[in-house]
Design a protein around this motif. Structure first.
Motif, PDB file in Angstrom:
ATOM      1  N   THR A   1       0.858  -1.175   0.000  1.00 24.01           N
ATOM      2  CA  THR A   1       0.000   0.000   0.000  1.00 24.01           C
ATOM      3  C   THR A   1       0.893   1.223   0.000  1.00 24.01           C
TER       4      THR A   1
ATOM      5  N   GLY B   1       1.050   5.750   0.802  1.00 23.73           N
ATOM      6  CA  GLY B   1       0.403   6.954   1.320  1.00 23.73           C
ATOM      7  C   GLY B   1       1.310   7.680   2.291  1.00 23.73           C
ATOM      8  N   ASN B   2       0.800   8.796   2.845  1.00 21.08           N
ATOM      9  CA  ASN B   2       1.568   9.538   3.845  1.00 21.08           C
ATOM     10  C   ASN B   2       1.533   8.854   5.209  1.00 21.08           C
TER      11      ASN B   2
ATOM     12  N   HIS C   1      -6.086   4.486   8.658  1.00 19.84           N
ATOM     13  CA  HIS C   1      -4.880   3.810   8.186  1.00 19.84           C
ATOM     14  C   HIS C   1      -4.831   2.364   8.674  1.00 19.84           C
TER      15      HIS C   1
ATOM     16  N   VAL D   1      -5.035   0.669  -2.148  1.00 22.66           N
ATOM     17  CA  VAL D   1      -4.954   2.130  -2.173  1.00 22.66           C
ATOM     18  C   VAL D   1      -6.136   2.717  -1.415  1.00 22.66           C
ATOM     19  N   GLY D   2      -5.900   3.891  -0.834  1.00 15.01           N
ATOM     20  CA  GLY D   2      -6.961   4.613  -0.155  1.00 15.01           C
ATOM     21  C   GLY D   2      -7.948   5.189  -1.143  1.00 15.01           C
TER      22      GLY D   2
ATOM     23  N   ASP E   1      -8.887   8.127  -1.679  1.00 16.17           N
ATOM     24  CA  ASP E   1      -8.611   9.447  -2.235  1.00 16.17           C
ATOM     25  C   ASP E   1      -7.191   9.565  -2.788  1.00 16.17           C
ATOM     26  N   PHE E   2      -6.523   8.437  -3.009  1.00 12.25           N
ATOM     27  CA  PHE E   2      -5.112   8.501  -3.393  1.00 12.25           C
ATOM     28  C   PHE E   2      -4.940   8.865  -4.861  1.00 12.25           C
ATOM     29  N   ARG E   3      -4.032   9.799  -5.114  1.00  9.76           N
ATOM     30  CA  ARG E   3      -3.633  10.189  -6.475  1.00  9.76           C
ATOM     31  C   ARG E   3      -2.115  10.270  -6.525  1.00  9.76           C
ATOM     32  N   PHE E   4      -1.522   9.948  -7.684  1.00 13.57           N
ATOM     33  CA  PHE E   4      -0.072  10.041  -7.784  1.00 13.57           C
ATOM     34  C   PHE E   4       0.338  10.309  -9.218  1.00 13.57           C
TER      35      PHE E   4
ATOM     36  N   ASP F   1      -4.564   6.710 -10.148  1.00 18.69           N
ATOM     37  CA  ASP F   1      -5.635   6.521  -9.179  1.00 18.69           C
ATOM     38  C   ASP F   1      -6.074   5.058  -9.225  1.00 18.69           C
TER      39      ASP F   1
END
Length: 308
Positions: free
Chosen positions: A20, A22-23, A31, A122-123, A125-128, A135
């Protein structure tokens, strides 16, 4: 748990995992649901778990006046992930190179070539990627073509409201530590190593353990009643000031803790400070005598709090 810093340190042994990204600031209840999903799938596939994080966090890299304070600094975050039984943490330095990488290149270089991910969580709202095209839908399509599965994590709600790092910051700003504990799944703490300071507290008869906040702001500001722990040992109750120390013209944020009824040398010790209740805002006093008088009042307020 293994900590891997940067793409260049990935080896053949790191290939094949459930991952996974994310921050994970705060490693809050939302989380924890993501991590539980990762661990369950990893157990099913008999693969190690991998969490991908960034340092600095992307919003910190882009800077500006709207960078939110951190709930957890890097060491704290890694320790919390380790406590959840994660096998590997891959920390990517968020820099100009990573910022300019497209979503497709990110998938190729990290997920496929670097980690050979078999399942990716992935969460919601995750974007990269520099083009923001990365997404859930994009990953799902690439996964079909390249042989890995993708799962989207549903929003986790408490009191019909999404659990997020922003929400935790908001309740801490309101000094609502009970609600912060519900959202985090644990009491809110700040950890750090005791450093040498100006020894001003000792001169005033109230020695303090000083923990520098370094470049990342904390979500709290003011004077608090706290409990202090070293490893799994409770050292005692105390009074903490977190801020700039305007009376003595401080230039860097510091967490200062005075332990009630404690004698001992804490320099170099890694402490965990648990915030219990807000006592007052930080303020500038007209000299050290006025500051000393206020500190005495703060100590009495803390003793009163812990007595009830």
């Amino acid at each position: 748990m293994e900590l891997i810093r940067g793409l260049h340190n990935l080896r053949e042994k790191h290939r094949g995992c459930v991952a996974t990204i994310g921050n994970f600031d705060g490693v809050h209840q939302g989380h924890l649901r993501v991590l539980a999903q990762v661990k369950a799938k990893a157990a099913e596939l008999d693969l190690p778990t991998t969490v991908i994080i960034f340092e600095p966090q992307p919003r910190e890299f882009f800077g500006g006046d709207n960078v939110p304070p951190r709930l957890t600094r890097f060491r704290e975050k890694v320790e919390l992930l380790q406590a959840q039984g994660i096998d590997r943490v891959v920390c990517l330095g968020f820099n100009k190179t990573l910022r300019s990488m497209s979503a497709a290149a990110f998938v190729d270089q990290l997920l496929l070539e670097g980690l050979a991910v078999k399942h990716f969580v992935v969460g919601d709202d995750f974007r990269f990627g520099c083009d923001r095209s990365g997404d859930y839908d994009m990953l799902k399509e690439v996964g079909k073509q390249r042989g890995f599965s993708v799962a989207n994590t549903e929003t986790y709600l408490i009191d019909d409201e999404r659990v997020s790092s922003t929400r935790v910051r908001d309740v801490l700003l309101d000094n609502n530590f009970a609600q912060a504990q519900r959202l985090l799944g644990r009491p809110y703490c700040i950890s750090g190593r005791v450093m040498h300071g100006q020894k001003l507290g000792r001169q005033l008869g109230v020695p303090t353990a000083n923990i520098r906040m370094h470049k990342y702001a904390a979500p709290l500001h003011g004077v608090y009643a706290v409990t202090v722990h070293h490893q799994d040992q409770l050292l005692g109750n105390g009074v903490a000031n977190i801020g700039m120390r305007p009376t003595v013209s401080g230039t860097q944020p510091v967490l200062e803790v005075h332990l009630l009824d404690y004698c001992g040398d804490l320099y170099g010790t890694l402490l965990r400070v648990e915030f219990k209740t807000f006592l007052r805002a930080e303020q500038k006093f007209d000299g050290l005598a006025a500051l000393k008088e206020q500190i005495s009042s703060d100590i009495e307020a803390a003793r009163s709090f812990f007595a009830h």
